[in-house]
Design a protein around this motif. Structure first.
Motif, short mmCIF file in Angstrom:
data_model
loop_
_atom_site.label_atom_id
_atom_site.label_comp_id
_atom_site.label_asym_id
_atom_site.label_seq_id
_atom_site.Cartn_x
_atom_site.Cartn_y
_atom_site.Cartn_z
N GLU A 262 -47.36 -0.67 -104.98
CA GLU A 262 -47.60 -0.50 -103.24
C GLU A 262 -48.85 -0.59 -102.51
O GLU A 262 -48.78 -0.22 -101.64
CB GLU A 262 -46.46 1.15 -102.64
N VAL A 263 -49.23 -1.24 -103.79
CA VAL A 263 -50.82 -1.38 -103.28
C VAL A 263 -50.80 -1.52 -101.90
O VAL A 263 -51.79 -0.92 -100.79
CB VAL A 263 -51.87 -2.27 -104.23
N ILE A 264 -50.34 -2.43 -101.30
CA ILE A 264 -50.09 -3.50 -99.97
C ILE A 264 -48.99 -2.46 -99.12
O ILE A 264 -49.71 -2.64 -97.96
CB ILE A 264 -50.09 -4.60 -100.12
N THR A 265 -48.27 -2.45 -99.63
CA THR A 265 -47.36 -2.12 -98.53
C THR A 265 -46.94 -0.73 -98.21
O THR A 265 -46.83 -0.27 -97.00
CB THR A 265 -46.02 -2.32 -99.36
N GLY A 268 -46.78 1.89 -94.49
CA GLY A 268 -46.97 1.52 -92.90
C GLY A 268 -46.56 -0.25 -93.27
O GLY A 268 -46.14 -0.18 -91.54
N ARG A 269 -47.50 -0.19 -93.65
CA ARG A 269 -47.38 -2.11 -93.44
C ARG A 269 -46.49 -2.66 -93.29
O ARG A 269 -46.47 -4.17 -92.83
CB ARG A 269 -48.23 -2.94 -94.67
N THR A 270 -45.02 -2.58 -93.97
CA THR A 270 -43.94 -3.54 -93.66
C THR A 270 -43.27 -3.02 -92.13
O THR A 270 -42.21 -3.80 -91.76
CB THR A 270 -42.70 -3.41 -95.04
N GLY A 271 -43.61 -2.16 -91.96
CA GLY A 271 -42.75 -1.25 -91.10
C GLY A 271 -42.10 -0.04 -91.29
O GLY A 271 -41.45 1.09 -90.56
N LEU A 350 -47.78 4.58 -87.39
CA LEU A 350 -48.43 3.72 -87.83
C LEU A 350 -47.55 2.95 -88.49
O LEU A 350 -47.40 1.44 -87.93
CB LEU A 350 -49.70 3.43 -88.75
N PRO A 351 -46.52 2.55 -89.23
CA PRO A 351 -45.67 2.69 -88.99
C PRO A 351 -44.69 1.69 -88.13
O PRO A 351 -44.31 0.77 -88.27
CB PRO A 351 -44.21 3.23 -90.21
N GLY A 352 -43.92 2.66 -87.54
CA GLY A 352 -43.77 1.84 -86.23
C GLY A 352 -44.43 1.40 -85.46
O GLY A 352 -43.60 0.35 -84.64
N ASN A 353 -45.78 1.62 -85.97
CA ASN A 353 -46.21 0.60 -84.92
C ASN A 353 -46.25 -0.75 -85.61
O ASN A 353 -46.17 -1.65 -84.73
CB ASN A 353 -47.80 0.98 -84.87
N ALA A 354 -46.72 -0.90 -86.54
CA ALA A 354 -46.07 -1.92 -87.82
C ALA A 354 -44.71 -2.84 -87.05
O ALA A 354 -44.78 -4.21 -87.36
CB ALA A 354 -46.19 -1.52 -89.35
N ARG A 355 -43.51 -1.82 -87.30
CA ARG A 355 -42.38 -2.16 -86.78
C ARG A 355 -42.54 -2.83 -85.07
O ARG A 355 -41.93 -4.35 -85.32
CB ARG A 355 -41.87 -1.41 -86.84
N GLY A 380 -43.11 -13.30 -93.33
CA GLY A 380 -43.81 -12.42 -92.93
C GLY A 380 -42.51 -11.05 -93.05
O GLY A 380 -41.62 -11.29 -92.41
N VAL A 381 -43.29 -9.90 -92.56
CA VAL A 381 -42.08 -8.85 -92.32
C VAL A 381 -43.81 -7.95 -92.04
O VAL A 381 -45.04 -7.52 -92.53
CB VAL A 381 -41.93 -8.22 -93.67
N GLY A 382 -43.40 -6.98 -90.98
CA GLY A 382 -44.09 -6.28 -90.18
C GLY A 382 -45.52 -6.20 -90.00
O GLY A 382 -45.44 -7.83 -89.10
N LEU A 383 -47.05 -6.36 -90.26
CA LEU A 383 -48.05 -6.61 -90.07
C LEU A 383 -48.30 -7.40 -91.33
O LEU A 383 -49.36 -7.42 -91.59
CB LEU A 383 -49.01 -6.02 -89.31
N MET A 384 -47.99 -8.54 -92.53
CA MET A 384 -48.18 -9.05 -92.62
C MET A 384 -47.29 -10.40 -92.82
O MET A 384 -45.76 -10.57 -92.30
CB MET A 384 -48.61 -8.58 -94.35
N GLY A 385 -47.81 -11.54 -92.97
CA GLY A 385 -47.64 -12.75 -92.47
C GLY A 385 -48.29 -14.26 -93.11
O GLY A 385 -49.44 -13.30 -93.16
N ALA A 386 -47.80 -14.84 -93.13
CA ALA A 386 -48.16 -15.96 -93.42
C ALA A 386 -47.21 -17.67 -92.56
O ALA A 386 -46.74 -17.59 -92.45
CB ALA A 386 -48.48 -16.18 -95.02
N ILE A 387 -48.83 -18.19 -92.96
CA ILE A 387 -48.18 -20.16 -92.69
C ILE A 387 -48.37 -20.77 -93.48
O ILE A 387 -49.83 -20.63 -93.98
CB ILE A 387 -49.26 -20.75 -91.36
N GLU A 388 -47.14 -21.24 -94.20
CA GLU A 388 -47.95 -22.28 -95.52
C GLU A 388 -47.83 -23.63 -94.90
O GLU A 388 -46.41 -24.19 -94.28
CB GLU A 388 -46.19 -22.03 -96.01
#
Ligand code: PLP
Length: 467
Positions: A262-265, A268-271, A350-355, A380-388
């Motif tokens: 859970e180093v990144i997640t 709160g990062r996922t919401g 902050l989890p709520g804000n990420a959501r 992506g999910v919450g405040l992590m996202g990607a464009i491929e």
């Protein structure tokens, strides 16, 4: 503080061995001057030339509470004045450490019991491997030692954690991975699914592959499985539907521990507070770092579940002291920083804000980019996202890597004031802004990204590529 930019640049070039930097290009000046980062406030940093950049990656997905939070600086300073250091060996502690640990055990998902501290995600995963080995030695299962991770998983760069990392460029020329580590298929639906295969079936297929791998190696030789709830450095890829449920039932069947990285997640990062809660994961061991202190101080934790801890305690009369620890395990300044950070995470929800803001971010990313001819997937999910980015979205063909499309878009964003990371595996622009990001700031991030993507699309057309 005013600094002499040239002098700092020269000192740096002549004496710092920078991670993930082409050493010769840097030494010879081909990469230009090092970026001297001087200050930060909210989601922005400023370099020594006074250029302001939006940090759309929160450093390395870690400054979750944003820059310049004075209450954390004050907590660190108070602790440094009061007691800068004491170790946690042989039952020594500090008030901040005991309070933090109680907090983590209570807030973490699953039935957790204790926290072992380190300074980085890598060393915490190194600890997890040793805990798995120790646990199985104490249970009289000395062969149950192999650790399975996923291709494209990222777990760090030290010897064991680097082996768990499932990307060959982290292994090449470094004599990794170690033979105790095996890799199984990545749950990357976009690239991994067969034509027409539904998400659930793809997840079942990945779980069946894991089952086969454990059977092939012999269940008595496999100690643990490690995975990030959401694949991070491997491409910011949320799991396909049903994935974690299917994986967990395979692990249970073979008595294999689950380490949730859970180093990144985490925090709160996922919401959700933890990625495990977001995806219904019941871990035996949890790795936390980054968001634990929002990187205001280096601190990581290997959170040990009751099931594992009970075996460790029961074996203590036989084996003596738990012989693992670092000088800085449970550093009081790190603990004070973490308590101040968790106060903010909870107080400001902050989890709520990420959501909420994260939901807006995901929608804006999809709306702006999903239909572009060079975009294969927005995820992506919450405040992590990607464009491929892909050369041919119908046939799912990647760009020729020598075109460096991802890196060029990342550079074009940076030239326009936004840090968005070119992820290492493919042409992927990654985002993980601080969890305090507002909707207005999301709009800025998306509009700068849009300008960057369109500038590189124009370049590709000018170069004669058919997009
Ligand atoms: N695990 C995950 C999921 C990570 O993303 C990282 C770093 O990005 C690590 C472990 C390693 O952490 P560190 O760089 O602090 O050693």
């Amino acid at each position: 503080m005013t600094i002499n930019i040239r002098e700092i640049g020269e000192k740096d070039r002549s004496s710092v061995l920078h991670p993930f930097t082409q050493l010769k290009d840097f030494a010879t000046g081909k990469l230009g001057e090092p970026t001297i980062v001087e200050t930060g406030k909210g989601i922005r940093i400023k370099d020594a030339h006074g250029n302001e950049l939006i940090d759309g990656f929160a450093g390395l997905y870690c400054v979750n509470v944003g820059y310049g939070r004075t209450d954390i600086a004050e907590a660190i300073s108070r602790q440094a004045y009061r007691l800068a250091y004491y170790h946690s060996y042989a039952a020594h502690t500090t008030d901040e450490l005991a309070i933090l640990s109680d907090r983590l055990v209570k807030m973490a998902p699953g039935k957790m019991s204790k926290v072992f501290y380190g300074m980085s995600g890598s060393d915490a995963n190194e600890t997890q491997a040793k805990l798995v080995w120790y646990y199985n030695n104490l249970r009289g299962k000395p062969n149950k030692k192999k650790i399975i991770s996923r291709e494209r998983g990222y777990h760090g760069c030290s010897v064991m954690s680097g082996s768990m990392t499932g990307m060959s460029f982290y292994h090449d020329h470094m004599d990794l991975p170690l033979p105790q580590v095996l890799h199984t298929g990545v749950p990357h639906f976009y690239w991994g699914a067969e034509p027409g295969e539904p998400e659930q079936e793809f997840s079942m297929r990945r779980a069946a592959e894991l089952d086969y791998l454990i059977e092939r190696e012999g269940p008595d030789s496999v100690g643990a499985f490690i995975g990030e709830p959401v694949l991070g450095t491997g491409g910011i890829t949320p799991p396909p539907a049903g994935y974690w449920e299917a994986i967990q039932s395979v692990l249970e069947k073979h008595d294999v521990l689950l380490i949730a990285d859970e180093v990144i997640t985490g925090f709160g990062r996922t919401g959700s507070m933890f990625g495990c809660q977001h995806y219904g994961i019941q871990p035996d061991l949890i790795t936390v770092a980054k968001g634990l202190t929002s990187a205001y101080f280096p601190l990581s934790g290997a959170i040990v579940g009751e099931k594992v801890y009970e075996v460790l305690e029961a074996g203590a009369d036989r084996v003596g002291a738990f012989s693992h620890g670092y000088t800085y395990s449970g550093h009081p300044i790190g603990a004070a920083a973490a308590n101040a950070v968790l106060d903010i995470v909870e107080r400001e929800n902050l989890p709520g804000n990420a959501r909420e803001v994260g939901g807006y971010f995901q929608r804006q990313l999809k709306m702006t980019f999903a239909q572009l001819p060079i975009v294969g997937e927005v995820r992506g999910v919450g405040l992590m996202g990607a464009i491929e980015f892909v050369a041919d979205r119908e046939r799912k063909v990647r760009f020729d890597p020598s075109l460096k499309v991802g890196a060029r878009i990342s550079k074009a964003a940076r030239d326009r004031g936004l840090i968005a990371r070119a992820m290492p595996h493919g042409d992927i622009l990654g985002f993980a802004p601080p969890l305090v990001t507002s909707k207005e700031e999301v709009d800025e991030i998306v509009s700068i990204s849009e300008a960057a993507v369109s500038a590189v699309m124009d370049e590709l057309v000018r170069e004669g590529h058919n997009i």
